[in-house]
Design a protein around this motif. Structure first.
Motif, PDB file in Angstrom:
ATOM      1  N   VAL A  87      49.038  50.445  38.778  1.00  0.00           N
ATOM      2  CA  VAL A  87      48.683  49.984  37.202  1.00  0.00           C
ATOM      3  C   VAL A  87      47.748  49.061  37.270  1.00  0.00           C
ATOM      4  O   VAL A  87      46.844  49.031  36.507  1.00  0.00           O
ATOM      5  N   TRP A  88      47.601  47.978  38.131  1.00  0.00           N
ATOM      6  CA  TRP A  88      46.572  47.006  38.148  1.00  0.00           C
ATOM      7  C   TRP A  88      45.464  47.513  38.586  1.00  0.00           C
ATOM      8  O   TRP A  88      44.243  47.090  37.879  1.00  0.00           O
ATOM      9  N   TRP A  89      45.130  48.450  39.777  1.00  0.00           N
ATOM     10  CA  TRP A  89      44.030  48.991  39.914  1.00  0.00           C
ATOM     11  C   TRP A  89      43.481  49.886  38.767  1.00  0.00           C
ATOM     12  O   TRP A  89      42.322  49.864  38.621  1.00  0.00           O
ATOM     13  N   THR A  90      44.449  50.753  38.152  1.00  0.00           N
ATOM     14  CA  THR A  90      43.839  51.404  37.021  1.00  0.00           C
ATOM     15  C   THR A  90      43.164  50.478  35.930  1.00  0.00           C
ATOM     16  O   THR A  90      42.169  51.055  35.308  1.00  0.00           O
ATOM     17  N   LEU A  91      43.911  49.528  35.620  1.00  0.00           N
ATOM     18  CA  LEU A  91      43.182  48.547  34.625  1.00  0.00           C
ATOM     19  C   LEU A  91      42.103  48.021  34.955  1.00  0.00           C
ATOM     20  O   LEU A  91      41.048  47.760  34.305  1.00  0.00           O
ATOM     21  N   LEU A  92      41.873  47.698  36.325  1.00  0.00           N
ATOM     22  CA  LEU A  92      40.974  47.011  36.924  1.00  0.00           C
ATOM     23  C   LEU A  92      39.664  47.960  36.933  1.00  0.00           C
ATOM     24  O   LEU A  92      38.430  47.517  36.355  1.00  0.00           O
ATOM     25  N   VAL A  93      39.716  49.150  37.238  1.00  0.00           N
ATOM     26  CA  VAL A  93      38.589  50.176  37.250  1.00  0.00           C
ATOM     27  C   VAL A  93      38.109  50.668  35.655  1.00  0.00           C
ATOM     28  O   VAL A  93      37.113  50.676  35.564  1.00  0.00           O
ATOM     29  N   THR A  94      39.305  50.704  34.838  1.00  0.00           N
ATOM     30  CA  THR A  94      38.851  50.906  33.374  1.00  0.00           C
ATOM     31  C   THR A  94      38.009  49.818  33.044  1.00  0.00           C
ATOM     32  O   THR A  94      37.083  49.925  31.974  1.00  0.00           O
ATOM     33  N   ALA A  95      38.406  48.659  33.287  1.00  0.00           N
ATOM     34  CA  ALA A  95      37.725  47.418  32.742  1.00  0.00           C
ATOM     35  C   ALA A  95      36.292  47.062  33.502  1.00  0.00           C
ATOM     36  O   ALA A  95      35.436  46.322  32.913  1.00  0.00           O
ATOM     37  N   SER A  96      36.055  47.779  34.532  1.00  0.00           N
ATOM     38  CA  SER A  96      34.713  47.699  35.172  1.00  0.00           C
ATOM     39  C   SER A  96      33.710  48.109  34.504  1.00  0.00           C
ATOM     40  O   SER A  96      33.739  48.943  33.595  1.00  0.00           O
ATOM     41  N   PRO A  97      32.380  47.587  34.616  1.00  0.00           N
ATOM     42  CA  PRO A  97      31.175  48.031  33.596  1.00  0.00           C
ATOM     43  C   PRO A  97      30.983  49.661  33.963  1.00  0.00           C
ATOM     44  O   PRO A  97      30.455  50.238  33.069  1.00  0.00           O
ATOM     45  N   VAL A  98      31.216  50.180  35.344  1.00  0.00           N
ATOM     46  CA  VAL A  98      30.996  51.502  35.419  1.00  0.00           C
ATOM     47  C   VAL A  98      31.841  52.463  34.329  1.00  0.00           C
ATOM     48  O   VAL A  98      31.341  53.427  33.846  1.00  0.00           O
ATOM     49  N   VAL A  99      32.785  51.931  34.090  1.00  0.00           N
ATOM     50  CA  VAL A  99      33.755  52.912  32.923  1.00  0.00           C
ATOM     51  C   VAL A  99      33.769  52.253  31.693  1.00  0.00           C
ATOM     52  O   VAL A  99      33.613  53.110  30.614  1.00  0.00           O
ATOM     53  N   ALA A 100      33.807  50.899  31.377  1.00  0.00           N
ATOM     54  CA  ALA A 100      34.053  50.206  30.196  1.00  0.00           C
ATOM     55  C   ALA A 100      32.501  50.570  29.405  1.00  0.00           C
ATOM     56  O   ALA A 100      32.862  50.908  28.057  1.00  0.00           O
ATOM     57  N   LEU A 101      31.540  50.398  29.929  1.00  0.00           N
ATOM     58  CA  LEU A 101      30.223  50.582  29.335  1.00  0.00           C
ATOM     59  C   LEU A 101      30.176  52.092  28.662  1.00  0.00           C
ATOM     60  O   LEU A 101      29.945  52.305  27.376  1.00  0.00           O
ATOM     61  N   PRO A 102      30.208  53.252  29.430  1.00  0.00           N
ATOM     62  CA  PRO A 102      30.446  54.436  28.937  1.00  0.00           C
ATOM     63  C   PRO A 102      31.291  54.889  27.792  1.00  0.00           C
ATOM     64  O   PRO A 102      31.372  55.475  27.038  1.00  0.00           O
ATOM     65  N   LEU A 103      32.432  54.045  28.051  1.00  0.00           N
ATOM     66  CA  LEU A 103      33.632  54.408  27.360  1.00  0.00           C
ATOM     67  C   LEU A 103      33.561  53.760  25.868  1.00  0.00           C
ATOM     68  O   LEU A 103      33.784  54.185  24.826  1.00  0.00           O
ATOM     69  N   ALA A 104      32.796  52.534  25.819  1.00  0.00           N
ATOM     70  CA  ALA A 104      32.494  51.907  24.489  1.00  0.00           C
ATOM     71  C   ALA A 104      31.429  52.724  23.750  1.00  0.00           C
ATOM     72  O   ALA A 104      31.714  52.640  22.363  1.00  0.00           O
ATOM     73  N   VAL A 105      30.512  53.383  24.199  1.00  0.00           N
ATOM     74  CA  VAL A 105      29.463  54.027  23.509  1.00  0.00           C
ATOM     75  C   VAL A 105      29.410  55.516  23.351  1.00  0.00           C
ATOM     76  O   VAL A 105      28.749  56.395  22.548  1.00  0.00           O
ATOM     77  N   GLY A 106      30.349  56.261  24.641  1.00  0.00           N
ATOM     78  CA  GLY A 106      30.410  57.492  24.453  1.00  0.00           C
ATOM     79  C   GLY A 106      31.630  57.973  25.011  1.00  0.00           C
ATOM     80  O   GLY A 106      32.517  58.480  24.286  1.00  0.00           O
ATOM     81  N   GLY A 107      31.561  57.972  26.422  1.00  0.00           N
ATOM     82  CA  GLY A 107      32.927  58.232  26.834  1.00  0.00           C
ATOM     83  C   GLY A 107      33.209  59.484  27.318  1.00  0.00           C
ATOM     84  O   GLY A 107      34.262  59.855  27.987  1.00  0.00           O
ATOM     85  N   ASP A 108      32.349  60.719  27.022  1.00  0.00           N
ATOM     86  CA  ASP A 108      32.895  61.956  27.225  1.00  0.00           C
ATOM     87  C   ASP A 108      32.907  62.428  28.745  1.00  0.00           C
ATOM     88  O   ASP A 108      33.457  63.236  29.081  1.00  0.00           O
ATOM     89  N   ASP A 109      32.230  61.522  29.577  1.00  0.00           N
ATOM     90  CA  ASP A 109      32.386  62.014  31.112  1.00  0.00           C
ATOM     91  C   ASP A 109      33.675  61.501  31.606  1.00  0.00           C
ATOM     92  O   ASP A 109      34.006  62.197  32.794  1.00  0.00           O
ATOM     93  N   LEU A 110      34.334  60.763  31.001  1.00  0.00           N
ATOM     94  CA  LEU A 110      35.516  59.858  31.681  1.00  0.00           C
ATOM     95  C   LEU A 110      36.607  60.802  31.878  1.00  0.00           C
ATOM     96  O   LEU A 110      37.322  60.524  32.822  1.00  0.00           O
TER      97      LEU A 110
END
Length: 331
Positions: A87-110
């Motif tokens: 759970v900790w690692w999943t939250l950390l990766v989701t909050a990383s810029p590699v994931v958080a930035l595309p998720l905020a503006v698009g996110g269709d690749d995630l």
């Protein structure tokens, strides 16, 4: 503020709900003379826009469901791989810029990326001897491939892994699951208007449609395509050659395990995105995310390989060779 792909998915979902197809016909595309009329996404990804097509409200934003799907699939992959504190690692990766930035503006690749990680984790179980896991890996990779073509390279990579390490029975299970998921999710929609599907999902991403994609970057493939027709075809040829090169490497030296297959997949995707004529920097969420995932998971080697034999000798107290010196396990 959403990138254009979010609006495209919502519009296509409305067309799917009200007209039974998410794609504009070739005649409508020709009359529109605009890239906005095209939809390069496959039906399984367009489903994320259905909540907004059925009603309004913040919770119907596709980006929210992209994020939910990513957290669910990536979290399951981390748990299956046996990573401590999943759970900790999943939250950390989701909050990383590699994931958080595309998720905020698009996110269709995630969601696609999360399913690819899940498929690799399941393939790791299958490559260690439990071949029915190959079917589960096929379900995950098949669903990712039914969403976006960026997941298609994962199919041959894992098929070669299963053929080399588990035999053709595992390949059959994996391939049947991939094809079955694709037919179940995309088959009816694509078969309803195949010409429209090809124009939107094949010709447009390759830059062969009447309207060009607005995606821009300083990547070599895009720069070549901007030179003219010959540059565009050269970029496509280089992209094809890169894919052939990775395919030859898979045949000559098949990956030893799912970890090796993941690195080969990350390399192949990076080459394709660098050379694609209509690529953008955002696509590198795949190779960068896969690299982070592979470093995080660190799957053990297959039984019978050199590293496993060496560990077994160490546990038995037998001598081992380290950098040319014969040492004992106690030393």
């Amino acid at each position: 503020m959403a990138q254009p792909e979010v609006a495209v998915i919502i519009r296509s979902a409305e067309m799917l709900v009200h007209h039974g197809t998410p794609y504009a016909s070739p005649a409508a595309l020709a009359a529109a003379h605009s890239w906005r009329a095209y939809d390069p996404y496959l039906p399984a990804l367009i489903v994320f826009g259905v909540p907004r097509a059925l009603g309004g409200g913040m919770l119907t934003d596709p980006r929210i469901w992209f994020g939910v799907a990513f957290v669910a699939t990536f979290g399951a992959a981390v748990r299956i791989a046996g990573v401590p504190r999943p759970v900790w690692w999943t939250l950390l990766v989701t909050a990383s810029p590699v994931v958080a930035l595309p998720l905020a503006v698009g996110g269709d690749d995630l969601p696609v990326f999360g399913l690819m990680c899940l498929g690799l984790a399941l393939a790791s179980r299958a490559s260690r001897g439990n071949w029915p896991w190959a079917a589960a890996a096929g379900l995950a990779i098949g669903l990712a491939a039914a969403m976006k073509a960026t997941a298609w390279p994962a199919v041959p990579v894992l098929a070669v892994l299963f053929a080399a390490r588990r035999g053709w029975r595992a390949v059959a299970w994996f391939g049947t699951a991939v094809v079955g998921v694709g037919l179940a999710t995309d088959g009816i929609t694509v078969a309803a208007q195949p010409a429209a599907a090809v124009a939107n999902t094949v010709l447009y991403p390759l830059g062969l449609a009447k309207a060009a994609s607005p995606a821009g970057s300083m990547l070599p493939g895009h720069l070549l395509a901007g030179v003219g027709t010959w540059g565009h075809w050269m970029a496509l040829a280089l992209m094809a050659l890169a894919g052939v090169g990775v395919g030859i490497s898979l045949i000559i030296r098949p990956p030893r395990d799912a970890h090796g297959a993941g690195w080969r997949l990350a390399l192949g995707l990076a080459l394709v995105f660098v050379l694609a004529p209509a690529s953008r920097v955002g696509y590198f969420v795949y190779p960068l995310g896969l690299a982070a995932w592979l470093l995080l998971s660190r799957w053990p080697e297959l039984p019978g390989d050199l590293s496993a034999d060496r560990r077994a000798h160490r546990q038995d107290g037998a001598p081992r060779t380290t950098r040319g010196r014969l040492t004992s396990s106690a030393g």
